[in-house]
Design an enzyme around this catalytic site. Structure first.
Site, PDB file in Angstrom:
ATOM      1  N   ASP A  50     100.672  77.275 -13.681  1.00  0.00           N
ATOM      2  CA  ASP A  50     101.840  76.850 -14.450  1.00  0.00           C
ATOM      3  C   ASP A  50     101.521  76.743 -15.947  1.00  0.00           C
ATOM      4  OD1 ASP A  50     102.078  76.133 -11.694  1.00  0.00           O
ATOM      5  OD2 ASP A  50     103.753  74.842 -12.193  1.00  0.00           O
TER       6      ASP A  50
ATOM      7  N   HIS B   3     104.530  76.141 -18.222  1.00  0.00           N
ATOM      8  CA  HIS B   3     105.579  75.164 -18.536  1.00  0.00           C
ATOM      9  C   HIS B   3     105.781  74.952 -20.035  1.00  0.00           C
ATOM     10  CE1 HIS B   3     107.064  73.862 -14.710  1.00  0.00           C
ATOM     11  NE2 HIS B   3     105.853  73.615 -14.234  1.00  0.00           N
TER      12      HIS B   3
ATOM     13  N   ASP C  62     106.242  79.644 -13.281  1.00  0.00           N
ATOM     14  CA  ASP C  62     106.587  78.412 -14.002  1.00  0.00           C
ATOM     15  C   ASP C  62     106.184  78.517 -15.469  1.00  0.00           C
ATOM     16  OD1 ASP C  62     107.666  77.434 -11.703  1.00  0.00           O
ATOM     17  OD2 ASP C  62     106.546  75.556 -11.700  1.00  0.00           O
TER      18      ASP C  62
ATOM     19  N   ASP D 205     110.459  75.225 -18.853  1.00  0.00           N
ATOM     20  CA  ASP D 205     110.824  73.852 -18.443  1.00  0.00           C
ATOM     21  C   ASP D 205     109.691  72.865 -18.713  1.00  0.00           C
ATOM     22  OD1 ASP D 205     113.459  74.206 -17.665  1.00  0.00           O
ATOM     23  OD2 ASP D 205     112.937  74.732 -15.610  1.00  0.00           O
ATOM     24  N   ARG D 206     110.127  71.669 -19.084  1.00  0.00           N
ATOM     25  CA  ARG D 206     109.259  70.500 -19.276  1.00  0.00           C
ATOM     26  C   ARG D 206     108.356  70.600 -20.498  1.00  0.00           C
ATOM     27  NH1 ARG D 206     108.200  69.364 -12.912  1.00  0.00           N
ATOM     28  NH2 ARG D 206     109.674  67.628 -12.701  1.00  0.00           N
TER      29      ARG D 206
ATOM     30  N   ASN E  61     109.104  78.620  -9.062  1.00  0.00           N
ATOM     31  CA  ASN E  61     110.365  77.947  -8.738  1.00  0.00           C
ATOM     32  C   ASN E  61     111.150  77.523  -9.978  1.00  0.00           C
ATOM     33  OD1 ASN E  61     108.201  75.905  -9.026  1.00  0.00           O
ATOM     34  ND2 ASN E  61     109.836  74.445  -8.651  1.00  0.00           N
ATOM     35  N   HIS E  62     110.552  77.653 -11.173  1.00  0.00           N
ATOM     36  CA  HIS E  62     111.299  77.361 -12.406  1.00  0.00           C
ATOM     37  C   HIS E  62     111.857  78.624 -13.054  1.00  0.00           C
ATOM     38  CE1 HIS E  62     110.788  72.989 -13.173  1.00  0.00           C
ATOM     39  NE2 HIS E  62     109.843  73.151 -12.272  1.00  0.00           N
TER      40      HIS E  62
ATOM     41  N   HIS F 152     103.025  81.505  -6.113  1.00  0.00           N
ATOM     42  CA  HIS F 152     103.287  80.287  -6.875  1.00  0.00           C
ATOM     43  C   HIS F 152     103.213  79.046  -5.984  1.00  0.00           C
ATOM     44  CE1 HIS F 152     104.743  77.574  -9.900  1.00  0.00           C
ATOM     45  NE2 HIS F 152     105.599  77.083  -9.024  1.00  0.00           N
TER      46      HIS F 152
ATOM     47  N   ARG G  93     109.849  67.548  -1.950  1.00  0.00           N
ATOM     48  CA  ARG G  93     110.689  68.358  -2.832  1.00  0.00           C
ATOM     49  C   ARG G  93     112.129  68.457  -2.342  1.00  0.00           C
ATOM     50  NH1 ARG G  93     107.425  70.785  -6.601  1.00  0.00           N
ATOM     51  NH2 ARG G  93     105.226  71.058  -6.017  1.00  0.00           N
TER      52      ARG G  93
ATOM     53  N   HIS H 290     101.924  75.457  -8.824  1.00  0.00           N
ATOM     54  CA  HIS H 290     103.016  74.616  -8.311  1.00  0.00           C
ATOM     55  C   HIS H 290     102.782  73.108  -8.378  1.00  0.00           C
ATOM     56  CE1 HIS H 290     106.852  74.331  -6.416  1.00  0.00           C
ATOM     57  NE2 HIS H 290     106.454  74.085  -5.189  1.00  0.00           N
TER      58      HIS H 290
END
Length: 570
Positions: A311, A313, A343, A346-347, A375-376, A428, A494, A521
């Site tokens: 990730d 991010h 990923d 995001d964030r 998943n993002h 992922h 989740r 993940h």
């Protein structure tokens, strides 16, 4: 050979069964770990190998030969004086001044308690025995082909050399030994720091003394045949992806007020840049990179060496750190390939910049940079978190939504998994339920190339969202549920997809002839975690995630090893 036969001969039968041979070779395989049960079994083979007397005890001479082998492998001084001193030192590991009869139990206790070191290097093949068998088979097949070619050459009154390619094609395809290379038409210049300064055409250096006379003559005679190779486009400063990377260098750099011709700005800030022009460049890159990625398999096949990153991010700072450590000259001039496990947004504050960078590098080195979906990389997830708002904040409502849609149109066509060297499964989230195509990874290639709503494609959804179960999470109730559902339970953490057990992972690996799974993940304190009996690795490549104190890491798959690299981002 006698010593190997004796070591493999379980029960001292005087002959080997096929399993005896395979188990012995597996013990010698360089990929077999020297810890836990495999180490105990290997120690039994090592003990029998050196126990020439077959008494069940090592005497001083046999023990001395073992120590000598360890010293030789380590490249230590093998003089008589030094050797004798080393043997005496090693004897003390077993609480003895003289080794008269060292039992198997005492030997294994000494190794297991790490008192006697160096056995991990003993009884090892240079290559995995499966590869040795494949190489031998290839050589035999190649020899047979050549014999067939020679036989047909005799029948054809010795064909001239230029016809051998036709003959080889007739007899089973091309040989790798005959793949030809060609001279690249450009030269790169590199600073001592590893960064590129410029790129020149090869023929522009003629007459400067940089090239020998023979090479200059070759170029002069063949210049019309030396076409502009596609790789030189990677260094074209006017290309859109290079312009994007140039802009991102500006974004990364801090500019102070002493530079009167340029406005001051902080690092990782755009300052007074025209964001509409930036958006236009992103839209163009998204269109071009989508055309490349949509043609890739949903299950990528990659050969090592490969760096695997988890990730990101929106952490552009750490992405730049990885660049400076791993591909400072750019992916195309780096021997390794690079696989990102999803990923990207995001964030973090700089999801736009991370995506722009990765897409630009993918355009410049499409066979070296590989991106799979996390998943993002899903619209609904981004609306719930930060990336959708980031696009509108940086570009305004209308242009921001256009940029967001263009980026997601690329996310829609990203592959969802990869396999390295036919052995390492990279994804992922995690492994899917075995109900998909009898649990075979080949089923992944049936996932649609364009997947706007992954939630409607169960296999893809599980690959993006599934998690491994930790031992501390397993209760009696969960054990019962796992036994009923092939090692899977609903992922309550989740609220979607599944969690899988170590048994489910073992079955997945065995069913697909794989050895390990590498996934992302989940944030990890040290940037990585080894799980489920050492067969699953989680890697996370964004430090200080959500204001925390975790590190970033990546994994290098090379020479039959999975090496973890922790990144100092301070």
């Amino acid at each position: 050979m006698e010593q190997l036969f004796r070591a493999f001969d379980k029960g001292n039968k005087g002959y080997l069964l096929l399993n005896d041979l395979l188990h012995g070779l597996a013990a010698m395989d360089p990929r077999t770990v020297h810890g836990g049960l495999p180490a105990e079994l290997r120690c039994q083979y090592i003990f029998k190998y050196f126990n020439v007397s077959q008494t069940g005890y090592l005497d001083s001479e046999e023990f001395g030969k073992m120590v000598w082998e360890i010293m030789k492998i380590k490249g230590e001084n093998l003089s008589d004086e030094y050797f004798d001193a080393r043997v005496k030192e090693q004897m003390k590991c077993f609480g003895k001044d003289v080794i008269e009869c060292l039992s198997l139990k005492d030997f294994m206790d000494g190794v297991g308690l790490l008192k006697f070191r160096g056995t991990s290097s003993l009884l090892r093949l240079n290559y995995p025995f499966s590869e040795m068998i494949m190489n031998l088979t290839h050589k035999v097949t190649k020899k047979r082909k050549l014999m067939k070619i020679k036989a047909e050459e005799s029948e054809d009154d010795c064909l001239p050399l230029e016809d051998t390619d036709k003959l080889r094609e007739r007899n089973g395809g091309e040989e790798k030994d005959h793949i030809s290379y060609e001279l690249a038409t450009h030269v790169v210049k590199v600073r001592r720091s590893g960064t590129l300064t410029n790129v020149s055409q090869l023929w522009d250096l003629c007459g400067t003394g940089a090239l020998g006379k023979s090479v200059q003559d070759l170029i002069a005679n063949n210049r019309s045949k030396l076409t502009r190779m596609s790789s030189v486009n990677s260094f074209n400063e006017k290309s859109i992806p290079n312009e994007m990377l140039f802009g991102l260098r500006y974004f990364e750099r801090r500019i102070d007020t002493s530079m009167s011709d340029i406005s001051a700005k902080d690092s990782f800030c755009w300052g007074e840049v025209d964001m509409k022009s930036f958006a236009k460049c992103i839209l163009s890159i998204c269109h071009s990179v989508r055309e490349i990625i949509i043609k890739e398999e949903r299950l990528l096949k990659i050969e090592s060496p490969v760096y695997i990153l988890g990730d990101i991010h929106g952490n552009f700072h750490d992405l730049v750190c990885f660049e400076k450590v791993l591909w400072r000259m750019g992916p195309i001039l780096t021997p390794s390939s690079f696989l990102f496990l999803g990923d990207y947004v995001d964030r973090g504050e700089h999801g736009i910049e991370v995506v722009a960078y990765l897409f630009a590098q993918k355009l410049l080195a499409p066979t070296k940079m590989f991106l799979i979906r996390g998943n993002h990389e899903i619209r609904e997830t981004q609306i719930s978190f930060t990336f959708y708002r980031e696009c509108k904040k940086k570009f305004g409502k209308n242009i921001g939504v256009d940029v967001w849609e263009a980026i997601n149109s690329v996310f829609d066509v990203l592959p969802v998994a990869a396999i390295i060297d036919e052995k390492i499964f990279c994804v992922h989230g995690g492994i899917p339920l075995p109900s998909h195509g009898k649990g075979m990874v080949s089923e992944i290639n049936k996932i649609p190339a364009t997947l706007k709503d992954p939630i409607n494609e169960e296999l893809a959804w599980e690959l993006m969202w599934n998690d491994p179960l930790r031992p501390e999470e397993i209760t009696d109730k969960i054990k019962e549920d796992l036994s009923k559902n092939n090692g899977f339970i609903t992922n309550s953490k989740r609220g979607t997809a599944y969690q899988f057990s170590a048994d489910a992972l073992d079955e997945f690996l065995e069913r697909n002839n794989l050895t390990h799974v590498i996934r992302a993940h989940e944030v990890q304190e040290t940037g990585f975690q080894v799980q489920q009996n050492g067969k699953l690795l989680t890697v996370f490549s964004s430090s200080h995630y959500c204001g925390g104190f975790n590190e970033a890491a990546c994994i290098l798959a090379h020479q039959n090893k999975l090496r973890t690299i922790r990144l100092d981002t301070s």
